[in-house]
Write a protein that holds these residues in place. Sequence first.
Motif, PDB file in Angstrom:
ATOM      1  N   MET A 132      29.520  23.487  54.826  1.00 19.20           N
ATOM      2  CA  MET A 132      29.326  24.149  54.059  1.00 19.20           C
ATOM      3  C   MET A 132      30.035  23.713  52.366  1.00 19.20           C
ATOM      4  O   MET A 132      31.128  23.406  52.719  1.00 19.20           O
ATOM      5  CB  MET A 132      29.986  25.518  54.071  1.00 19.20           C
ATOM      6  CG  MET A 132      29.783  26.551  53.069  1.00 19.20           C
ATOM      7  SD  MET A 132      30.201  28.364  53.308  1.00 19.20           S
ATOM      8  CE  MET A 132      29.153  28.714  54.430  1.00 19.20           C
ATOM      9  N   VAL A 133      29.242  23.606  51.833  1.00 21.68           N
ATOM     10  CA  VAL A 133      29.721  22.868  50.374  1.00 21.68           C
ATOM     11  C   VAL A 133      29.331  23.873  49.181  1.00 21.68           C
ATOM     12  O   VAL A 133      28.192  24.017  48.671  1.00 21.68           O
ATOM     13  CB  VAL A 133      29.101  21.449  50.211  1.00 21.68           C
ATOM     14  CG1 VAL A 133      29.755  20.835  48.945  1.00 21.68           C
ATOM     15  CG2 VAL A 133      29.017  20.706  51.500  1.00 21.68           C
ATOM     16  N   THR A 134      30.528  24.347  48.617  1.00 20.89           N
ATOM     17  CA  THR A 134      30.342  25.081  47.428  1.00 20.89           C
ATOM     18  C   THR A 134      30.982  24.385  46.019  1.00 20.89           C
ATOM     19  O   THR A 134      31.079  24.994  44.993  1.00 20.89           O
ATOM     20  CB  THR A 134      31.097  26.495  47.632  1.00 20.89           C
ATOM     21  OG1 THR A 134      32.322  26.402  47.889  1.00 20.89           O
ATOM     22  CG2 THR A 134      30.144  27.062  48.801  1.00 20.89           C
ATOM     23  N   SER A 135      31.791  23.276  46.200  1.00 18.43           N
ATOM     24  CA  SER A 135      32.703  22.909  45.191  1.00 18.43           C
ATOM     25  C   SER A 135      31.809  21.678  44.270  1.00 18.43           C
ATOM     26  O   SER A 135      30.900  21.303  44.646  1.00 18.43           O
ATOM     27  CB  SER A 135      33.790  22.105  45.881  1.00 18.43           C
ATOM     28  OG  SER A 135      34.607  21.681  44.730  1.00 18.43           O
ATOM     29  N   SER A 149      27.474   9.243  64.157  1.00 19.32           N
ATOM     30  CA  SER A 149      28.036   9.121  65.452  1.00 19.32           C
ATOM     31  C   SER A 149      27.353  10.034  66.575  1.00 19.32           C
ATOM     32  O   SER A 149      27.809  10.203  67.640  1.00 19.32           O
ATOM     33  CB  SER A 149      29.450   9.805  65.255  1.00 19.32           C
ATOM     34  OG  SER A 149      30.094   8.749  64.424  1.00 19.32           O
ATOM     35  N   GLY A 150      26.072  10.593  66.169  1.00 13.18           N
ATOM     36  CA  GLY A 150      25.309  11.283  67.239  1.00 13.18           C
ATOM     37  C   GLY A 150      25.729  12.738  67.213  1.00 13.18           C
ATOM     38  O   GLY A 150      24.916  13.293  68.169  1.00 13.18           O
ATOM     39  N   ASN A 151      26.147  13.373  66.322  1.00 19.21           N
ATOM     40  CA  ASN A 151      26.224  14.809  66.143  1.00 19.21           C
ATOM     41  C   ASN A 151      25.188  15.280  65.622  1.00 19.21           C
ATOM     42  O   ASN A 151      24.614  14.706  64.625  1.00 19.21           O
ATOM     43  CB  ASN A 151      27.524  14.968  65.347  1.00 19.21           C
ATOM     44  CG  ASN A 151      28.934  14.682  65.970  1.00 19.21           C
ATOM     45  OD1 ASN A 151      29.153  15.287  67.232  1.00 19.21           O
ATOM     46  ND2 ASN A 151      29.361  13.601  65.705  1.00 19.21           N
ATOM     47  N   ASP A 152      24.973  16.720  65.880  1.00 21.65           N
ATOM     48  CA  ASP A 152      23.888  17.495  65.238  1.00 21.65           C
ATOM     49  C   ASP A 152      24.523  18.046  63.798  1.00 21.65           C
ATOM     50  O   ASP A 152      25.446  18.958  64.108  1.00 21.65           O
ATOM     51  CB  ASP A 152      23.513  18.561  66.143  1.00 21.65           C
ATOM     52  CG  ASP A 152      22.506  19.365  65.458  1.00 21.65           C
ATOM     53  OD1 ASP A 152      22.067  19.170  64.491  1.00 21.65           O
ATOM     54  OD2 ASP A 152      22.300  20.216  65.964  1.00 21.65           O
ATOM     55  N   VAL A 153      24.294  17.320  62.813  1.00 20.08           N
ATOM     56  CA  VAL A 153      25.015  17.753  61.606  1.00 20.08           C
ATOM     57  C   VAL A 153      24.008  18.743  60.618  1.00 20.08           C
ATOM     58  O   VAL A 153      22.842  18.314  60.444  1.00 20.08           O
ATOM     59  CB  VAL A 153      25.412  16.393  60.882  1.00 20.08           C
ATOM     60  CG1 VAL A 153      25.966  17.075  59.392  1.00 20.08           C
ATOM     61  CG2 VAL A 153      26.470  15.686  61.394  1.00 20.08           C
ATOM     62  N   SER A 154      24.317  19.813  59.981  1.00 22.40           N
ATOM     63  CA  SER A 154      23.811  20.554  59.239  1.00 22.40           C
ATOM     64  C   SER A 154      24.767  20.872  58.038  1.00 22.40           C
ATOM     65  O   SER A 154      25.839  21.003  58.079  1.00 22.40           O
ATOM     66  CB  SER A 154      23.497  21.797  59.638  1.00 22.40           C
ATOM     67  OG  SER A 154      22.532  21.728  60.644  1.00 22.40           O
ATOM     68  N   VAL A 155      24.169  20.583  56.892  1.00 19.71           N
ATOM     69  CA  VAL A 155      24.948  20.734  55.554  1.00 19.71           C
ATOM     70  C   VAL A 155      24.174  22.052  54.729  1.00 19.71           C
ATOM     71  O   VAL A 155      23.196  21.884  54.753  1.00 19.71           O
ATOM     72  CB  VAL A 155      24.829  19.647  54.852  1.00 19.71           C
ATOM     73  CG1 VAL A 155      25.699  19.696  53.435  1.00 19.71           C
ATOM     74  CG2 VAL A 155      25.611  18.512  55.480  1.00 19.71           C
ATOM     75  N   PHE A 156      25.052  22.939  54.122  1.00 22.57           N
ATOM     76  CA  PHE A 156      24.543  24.130  53.516  1.00 22.57           C
ATOM     77  C   PHE A 156      25.149  23.739  52.092  1.00 22.57           C
ATOM     78  O   PHE A 156      26.454  23.791  51.831  1.00 22.57           O
ATOM     79  CB  PHE A 156      25.329  25.440  54.239  1.00 22.57           C
ATOM     80  CG  PHE A 156      24.663  26.448  53.450  1.00 22.57           C
ATOM     81  CD1 PHE A 156      23.196  27.173  53.870  1.00 22.57           C
ATOM     82  CD2 PHE A 156      25.519  27.553  52.800  1.00 22.57           C
ATOM     83  CE1 PHE A 156      22.871  28.085  53.168  1.00 22.57           C
ATOM     84  CE2 PHE A 156      24.840  28.537  52.197  1.00 22.57           C
ATOM     85  CZ  PHE A 156      23.514  28.977  52.422  1.00 22.57           C
TER      86      PHE A 156
END
Length: 130
Positions: free
Chosen positions: A9-12, A31-38
């Motif tokens: 979670m990015v708010t900055s 690296s093979g991770n399931d990544v979600s960015v908000f």
Amino acid sequence: MSTGKISVMVTSNKREQLQMAAMVASVGAVSGNDVSVFLSMNSLNFFLKDSSEQATPQGSMGQLIEEKNVPDFKDLFQQAVEYGDAKIFPCSMAVDILGIGQDDLETYISEPLGLTSFLSDASEGQVWHF
């Protein structure tokens, strides 16, 4: 390689925090991770097409990041999508408040997502906030 779930979670609007969020997302994704960015609040304006807004350095590291020409956080987020299949979602509330549409956002940004959906999806993995 790991195959976990990482939610960021990015708010900055601070350079150091945006840079670290992008590094977590890109390294996690490749690296093979399931990544979600908000992306929400003060971070969203940086992801508008042709945005000239500059992230504010918060301390000496932010100054060094700029002086040493470290890869831009926006480039790292884009690489997370292209090379690691990360998903980057703008906050639906922030999109509404700012009056922006999908066409206003960088091409690698997914459709808006609500906070409830993001938190529900994030509940089974690591959650990072910047």
